[in-house]
Motif scaffolding. Sequence first.
Motif, PDB file in Angstrom:
ATOM      1  N   MET B 149       0.846  -1.194   0.000  1.00 36.65           N
ATOM      2  CA  MET B 149       0.000   0.000   0.000  1.00 36.65           C
ATOM      3  C   MET B 149       0.879   1.240   0.000  1.00 36.65           C
ATOM      4  SD  MET B 149      -2.669  -1.158   3.024  1.00 36.65           S
ATOM      5  CE  MET B 149      -3.436   0.445   3.109  1.00 36.65           C
ATOM      6  N   LEU B 226      -3.267  -6.926   1.016  1.00 30.89           N
ATOM      7  CA  LEU B 226      -3.602  -5.548   1.375  1.00 30.89           C
ATOM      8  C   LEU B 226      -2.926  -4.638   0.366  1.00 30.89           C
ATOM      9  CD1 LEU B 226      -2.776  -5.951   5.170  1.00 30.89           C
ATOM     10  CD2 LEU B 226      -5.065  -5.975   4.142  1.00 30.89           C
ATOM     11  N   GLN B 232      -1.193   4.648   2.995  1.00 27.39           N
ATOM     12  CA  GLN B 232       0.197   4.223   3.140  1.00 27.39           C
ATOM     13  C   GLN B 232       0.288   3.164   4.243  1.00 27.39           C
ATOM     14  OE1 GLN B 232       2.876   5.404   1.276  1.00 27.39           O
ATOM     15  NE2 GLN B 232       3.975   3.727   2.261  1.00 27.39           N
ATOM     16  N   SER B 233       0.925   2.038   3.927  1.00 27.26           N
ATOM     17  CA  SER B 233       1.167   1.020   4.943  1.00 27.26           C
ATOM     18  C   SER B 233       2.670   0.835   5.120  1.00 27.26           C
ATOM     19  CB  SER B 233       0.542  -0.306   4.539  1.00 27.26           C
ATOM     20  OG  SER B 233       0.972  -1.329   5.420  1.00 27.26           O
ATOM     21  N   PHE B 234       3.054   0.434   6.321  1.00 27.51           N
ATOM     22  CA  PHE B 234       4.458   0.135   6.616  1.00 27.51           C
ATOM     23  C   PHE B 234       4.609  -1.333   7.009  1.00 27.51           C
ATOM     24  CE2 PHE B 234       3.414   4.516   7.399  1.00 27.51           C
ATOM     25  CZ  PHE B 234       4.384   5.181   6.670  1.00 27.51           C
ATOM     26  N   LEU B 235       3.561  -2.124   6.753  1.00 27.83           N
ATOM     27  CA  LEU B 235       3.565  -3.522   7.160  1.00 27.83           C
ATOM     28  C   LEU B 235       4.483  -4.360   6.285  1.00 27.83           C
ATOM     29  CD1 LEU B 235      -0.262  -4.224   7.677  1.00 27.83           C
ATOM     30  CD2 LEU B 235       1.432  -3.735   9.443  1.00 27.83           C
ATOM     31  N   PRO B 236       5.274  -5.240   6.880  1.00 28.87           N
ATOM     32  CA  PRO B 236       5.930  -6.273   6.090  1.00 28.87           C
ATOM     33  C   PRO B 236       4.894  -7.323   5.666  1.00 28.87           C
ATOM     34  CG  PRO B 236       6.439  -6.543   8.412  1.00 28.87           C
ATOM     35  CD  PRO B 236       5.557  -5.332   8.301  1.00 28.87           C
ATOM     36  N   SER B 237       5.320  -8.289   4.865  1.00 32.83           N
ATOM     37  CA  SER B 237       4.447  -9.413   4.517  1.00 32.83           C
ATOM     38  C   SER B 237       4.872 -10.627   5.330  1.00 32.83           C
ATOM     39  CB  SER B 237       4.544  -9.693   3.015  1.00 32.83           C
ATOM     40  OG  SER B 237       4.008  -8.597   2.290  1.00 32.83           O
ATOM     41  N   GLU B 238       3.950 -11.588   5.476  1.00 31.77           N
ATOM     42  CA  GLU B 238       4.242 -12.779   6.282  1.00 31.77           C
ATOM     43  C   GLU B 238       3.619 -14.022   5.649  1.00 31.77           C
ATOM     44  OE1 GLU B 238       4.604 -11.078  10.844  1.00 31.77           O
ATOM     45  OE2 GLU B 238       2.646 -11.791  10.202  1.00 31.77           O
TER      46      GLU B 238
END
Lengths: 327, 327
Positions: B149, B226, B232-238
């Motif tokens: 994102m 997502l 804006q996202s700062f999430l890593p992927s898992e």
Amino acid sequence: MKLGIMGTNWITDAFVEGALNSKEWELTAVYSRTLEKAYAFGEKYKVENYFDDIELMATSDVIDAVYIASPNAMHYEHALQFLRHKKHVIVEKPIFSTVAELEDAHKVAKENGVYLFEAARHIQEPNFKILQDSIQKVGKLHGATLAYMNYSSRYDNVLAGEEPNIFSLKFSGGSLVDLGVYPMYTAVALFGVPEKATYFATKLRTGVDGGGPVIFEYPDFTVTILHAKMSQSFLPSEIYGEKGTLVINPLTGIKEIKYIDNHTKETEDLAMPTIPNDMEFEATEFARIIAEQDTLAYEDLEDLSKQVLQISNDLRHQNGIWYKVEQ
Amino acid sequence: MKLGIMGTNWITDAFVEGALNSKEWELTAVYSRTLEKAYAFGEKYKVENYFDDIELMATSDVIDAVYIASPNAMHYEHALQFLRHKKHVIVEKPIFSTVAELEDAHKVAKENGVYLFEAARHIQEPNFKILQDSIQKVGKLHGATLAYMNYSSRYDNVLAGEEPNIFSLKFSGGSLVDLGVYPMYTAVALFGVPEKATYFATKLRTGVDGGGPVIFEYPDFTVTILHAKMSQSFLPSEIYGEKGTLVINPLTGIKEIKYIDNHTKETEDLAMPTIPNDMEFEATEFARIIAEQDTLAYEDLEDLSKQVLQISNDLRHQNGIWYKVEQ
């Protein structure tokens, strides 16, 4: 206020510690199925009254309120016994198995002039209040991702062919009511009841859910809830808006709230320092509501509890998960 | 191999740099609607041939292949012109607007004995191959969260009442095909085609999607995607499994792959050092497939491209998003 407890596991210990830290409560009675277990739990707190008979404890005048952390499926029966004898009741989450149980218990509480609380501790944290007050910073809301996935050692038992309470239909278990309840509470407390909710559950051999994404649809945005007891996530949670993003980590016992502006990329730290046991905050608030007879605040919590349980019931049923008590 | 390019924006510059870094390509021709713009782009690469006529470039023998980064909606028409004249074609993602266009273009490529590639660069990264080889570490798969994102400065234009290409139905825009294509490619490359896919899109005033969660359902697990261009996202992927979790950050140009064991909590770093321009890897692979006539590898990419486009088309239509070319 005089507190009795039912259940002698780690969560009860944590709640008692939080309640004592709040200075609003004294621990006056411990119930367990055997007096030995009750005493083993209570002696370190110098408790004077021990019960192995619920009715006796409920009718005694050594407690004003009881905290119940028995297995989920027994919360309802246990709560009613105390409410009927005009004791305030704090039930560990998830409060009950069904909305019918909750409505009935709320009615009994009202008839007896006492309060019934669900111990959803995280919404009472000072950092949750900061989060609530910070939502406006992101501008027009674009959605959120709320993550709460912890690998449970009890899942090993499921893999070994066993059926621990927390993964059983008989004991009203599963990931949604155990961990999913936290992000669902967060979503409903922050954004209200969604128009539509959808749960993509992974069902286990035991019949309950092991986890899976839940989508809350609101008129203008969508909230994605990630929860599981069969998988481990390290993701923080996020709230998105036209102006920026709030990063929350973790979702309960919040240690970090960062606001990052979409345009300037500037970061602002909003969280306040935490304390080791965040159950103190709910203990303080429940005591305050009882002492001040703050019906308005009580009814807000009552609504929230019912809304979350209603959604949780619907999401389970979407996936064909019916508890023993519902069958 | 001799490369021509169509489109003179930042992505073309990045691809050309990657292609030259791979040592497999030389840049021999630049097309733009005006020769001035073509020359402005090409002079720093010492290019000798400039075109403002597509047919002339397609029939010339100064190129073996062309890289097309024109607006999404024109990819199909442009690709066909080159394929018909037996030039290999690399189209920037998203390849085309519809599956019908892709099937037709694949047919024309085959008839003319040339290859048609979608420039989905991230699946050619060495770290993506490492990820692919590491999936088995997590044991039985329990799902994944794939996040991409980015707040687009063009979204400001949408808010200002404008309709930039990337947010228009006429130019086959929207978040799903622009950013969602990355996690969709990752999911299909790693886990195959899902049994069911659902997109909870937030639709914009312009008619396209601004973002929203996508759920891929597989027989035993669920993948949550997502993506958004309005947030804006700062999430890593898992990626989750019975034994542990793989954390991937970010999803393209992967810098970090960590494996964390569910039981020991031990962390293992799996990623190799990255290079500044990860487009080199796709440029190398496309040149290799052409040189070796590796039809097997080509058909894998052809399938993947078609599968992702098919899912993307279906997800758009679920949300009532139909491009001008489909109306």
